[in-house]
Every structure is written in C-alpha cells, then in structure tokens.
Design a protein around this motif. Structure first.
Motif, PDB file in Angstrom:
ATOM      1  N   LYS A   4       0.857  -1.177   0.000  1.00  0.00           N
ATOM      2  CA  LYS A   4       0.000   0.000   0.000  1.00  0.00           C
ATOM      3  C   LYS A   4       0.904   1.242   0.000  1.00  0.00           C
ATOM      4  CE  LYS A   4      -4.214  -1.587  -0.001  1.00  0.00           C
ATOM      5  NZ  LYS A   4      -5.127  -1.313  -1.149  1.00  0.00           N
ATOM      6  N   LEU A  61       0.334   5.683  10.573  1.00  0.00           N
ATOM      7  CA  LEU A  61       0.511   4.394   9.895  1.00  0.00           C
ATOM      8  C   LEU A  61       1.337   3.436  10.742  1.00  0.00           C
ATOM      9  CD1 LEU A  61       1.156   5.765   6.311  1.00  0.00           C
ATOM     10  CD2 LEU A  61      -0.837   4.419   7.028  1.00  0.00           C
ATOM     11  N   ASN A  64      -1.127   2.433  13.731  1.00  0.00           N
ATOM     12  CA  ASN A  64      -2.507   1.978  13.525  1.00  0.00           C
ATOM     13  C   ASN A  64      -2.754   1.124  12.289  1.00  0.00           C
ATOM     14  OD1 ASN A  64      -3.952   3.652  15.740  1.00  0.00           O
ATOM     15  ND2 ASN A  64      -2.707   5.165  14.649  1.00  0.00           N
ATOM     16  N   TYR A  65      -1.801   1.068  11.360  1.00  0.00           N
ATOM     17  CA  TYR A  65      -2.062   0.333  10.121  1.00  0.00           C
ATOM     18  C   TYR A  65      -1.127  -0.869  10.022  1.00  0.00           C
ATOM     19  CZ  TYR A  65      -3.258  -0.693   5.313  1.00  0.00           C
ATOM     20  OH  TYR A  65      -3.701  -1.332   4.174  1.00  0.00           O
ATOM     21  N   HIS A  66      -1.717  -2.053   9.912  1.00  0.00           N
ATOM     22  CA  HIS A  66      -0.908  -3.278   9.896  1.00  0.00           C
ATOM     23  C   HIS A  66      -1.402  -4.272   8.850  1.00  0.00           C
ATOM     24  CE1 HIS A  66       0.644  -1.692  13.674  1.00  0.00           C
ATOM     25  NE2 HIS A  66      -0.603  -1.592  14.105  1.00  0.00           N
ATOM     26  N   LYS A 164       6.890  -3.291   5.853  1.00  0.00           N
ATOM     27  CA  LYS A 164       6.233  -2.717   7.036  1.00  0.00           C
ATOM     28  C   LYS A 164       7.083  -2.949   8.273  1.00  0.00           C
ATOM     29  CE  LYS A 164       2.711  -0.667   9.111  1.00  0.00           C
ATOM     30  NZ  LYS A 164       2.980  -0.727  10.531  1.00  0.00           N
TER      31      LYS A 164
END
Length: 264
Positions: A4, A61, A64-66, A164
């Motif tokens: 992403k 990110l 909170n974004y995984h 990530k």
C-alpha cells in the motif's frame, strides 16, 4: 504479499486510480474534512501537523495500520515513478523489493553541506540539539550523523517504500529522537516555514538511518503534479540529469530549491 502506498495530503486532489495508492489526510484534527482516510484516530499526533508535516501521517501508519507487507509514502504532488515516467505498479514494486531494502528518490547533491544549508535557512541550534539527542540515545549513529551532516548528499520529501517491518523499526527510532528534540526546543516564535522543523529534520534523519543500517536502495525519479513554481524549477533540473543519464546523483541543487519543493 501486499503493498500500500499512502498519499499524504492536506487538500483534495485527483488521486491515482490504482487502489494500491491510498490518500491519507494529515493534520485532520486541525483541518476541515476532505473525505479521505485520516490521521486522527487511535494513537495519533495529528494536532502536531504544523510542525511535523507529513510525519503525522507516518506516525499514524506506524501505530494503527498493519494490513500490508510493504508500505510506501508519497505526496499528493509527488510520486515515485519508473523510467517510463509512470507511477509504479504493484508488480514492478514487488520485483524491485525482492532485491532492495528500500525504494527512494534520487539522492540529491546540494551546493553546500547539509549543516551549512540548515544553518543558513533554519535555526542552527535545532540541528545541534538533534545531534546531542542522538549522542545520548543512539551513540552508535553519531559517527554517521557527523559524516552526513557535513556532506552534501541528502534525500528529500520523506518519500520511500519498504517493508512494514522495516518501516516500523525506522519510525520507532525516528520518533524517539524527534519527540526528545521537541522537548528541548521552543518553536513558538518561529515563522510558519521554520515551524515545520520536524518535517525538515526527518528528511535528513532518513538519510542517516539508511547509511547506518547499510540499506540497499533503489533510487528512482519523482514525478510532480500540480506543482508550485519552485517545484517546477527543481523538476526541470532533475529532468536534465536524467536526460543525460546521470542516475547516480542529481546535482547540484540549492537548499532553497529543495526546501521550496516540499509539498507541506
């Protein structure tokens, strides 16, 4: 494996149609609603946007974004592009990331050292405080910091793509430093440009992190849209380098041109 790419924005824009690119409104806590994914839910620093710039989105990110294996950051005016001048597809990025730790813009060569450029256009003490924080918290990074701060090379824009896992590790290091610097500096009397201190510092700290971690980078062009005059000047200078086949560096660039080309 999934990727992403989050497009940092503080205004409405024409987003890429590829669903890999996700608009993320930064500073949402202090700005009007734009209808995009926003950076003020969960663990966030959205209210710091005027001094942290796109970092409020990067922090969000991290915390909170995984839901992806690889993550990228670009801006509503600037995108990493391939040699055909097009934004990358997921297939292209996956192929590159098999052989490189991080995808970045071209490493710029400035017309003065980073230290001189920062000192002439910002408050020198803030860079010295950053150095002191690194010496206390991450002393093994200090030799690289010393070398890079007196060198003429840097990345700009906080634009990159990586795993990530590596993104999270970088953010942990970066924000640990920046939050401590924030505690030691007073920006209340700075003009709006200099108040964006932490956004500026983070660009250089990414350069330091990549060098210290000895990361393998794939450097590529940056496509710019809806640009300001200063951005167009920078783009045209970059284009001349690329047209001449100078893919190792883009030089020399003035500090002002690089700084004025920032989206935020």
């Amino acid at each position: 494996m999934s990727i992403k790419i989050f497009v940092m924005t503080h205004k409405q824009f024409e987003a890429p149609t590829d669903s890999m690119y996700v608009p993320l409104q930064v500073g949402h806590a202090i700005s009007p609603e734009l209808g995009y994914l926003a950076d003020d839910t969960g663990d966030n620093i959205s209210r710091k946007n005027k001094s942290f710039c796109e970092l409020t989105g990067i922090y969000w990110l991290w915390k909170n974004y995984h839901a992806c294996d690889y993550i990228g950051i670009c801006h509503y005016r600037r995108y990493l592009i391939n040699r055909q001048g097009l934004i990358f597809t997921e297939r292209e990025l996956m192929r590159l990331l098999q052989n490189h730790d991080m995808i970045t813009p071209k490493l710029l060569t400035l017309n003065t050292s980073y230290f001189n450029g920062f000192s002439q256009n910002h408050h020198q003490k803030d860079l010295l405080i950053t150095e002191q924080v690194i010496s206390e918290k991450y002393p093994d990074y200090l030799p690289v910091f010393h070398h890079m701060v007196h060198d003429v090379h840097t990345y700009f824009g906080n634009i990159f793509i990586t795993s990530k896992e590596r993104f999270d590790a970088y953010c942990e290091w970066l924000f640990d430093i920046l939050f401590e610097v924030e505690c030691r500096v007073d920006i209340s009397n700075y003009d709006n440009y200099c108040k964006r201190l932490f956004g500026f510092l983070s660009e250089f700290l990414l350069t330091v992190y990549i060098a210290k971690q000895n990361l393998s980078t794939y450097e590529c062009m940056v496509g710019m849209s809806g640009e300001k005059h200063e951005t167009r000047v920078l783009r045209e200078s970059l284009a001349k380098c690329f047209a001449n086949g100078d893919y190792q560096k883009a030089s020399p660039f003035s500090w002002k041109a690089m700084r004025n080309a920032r989206t935020f």
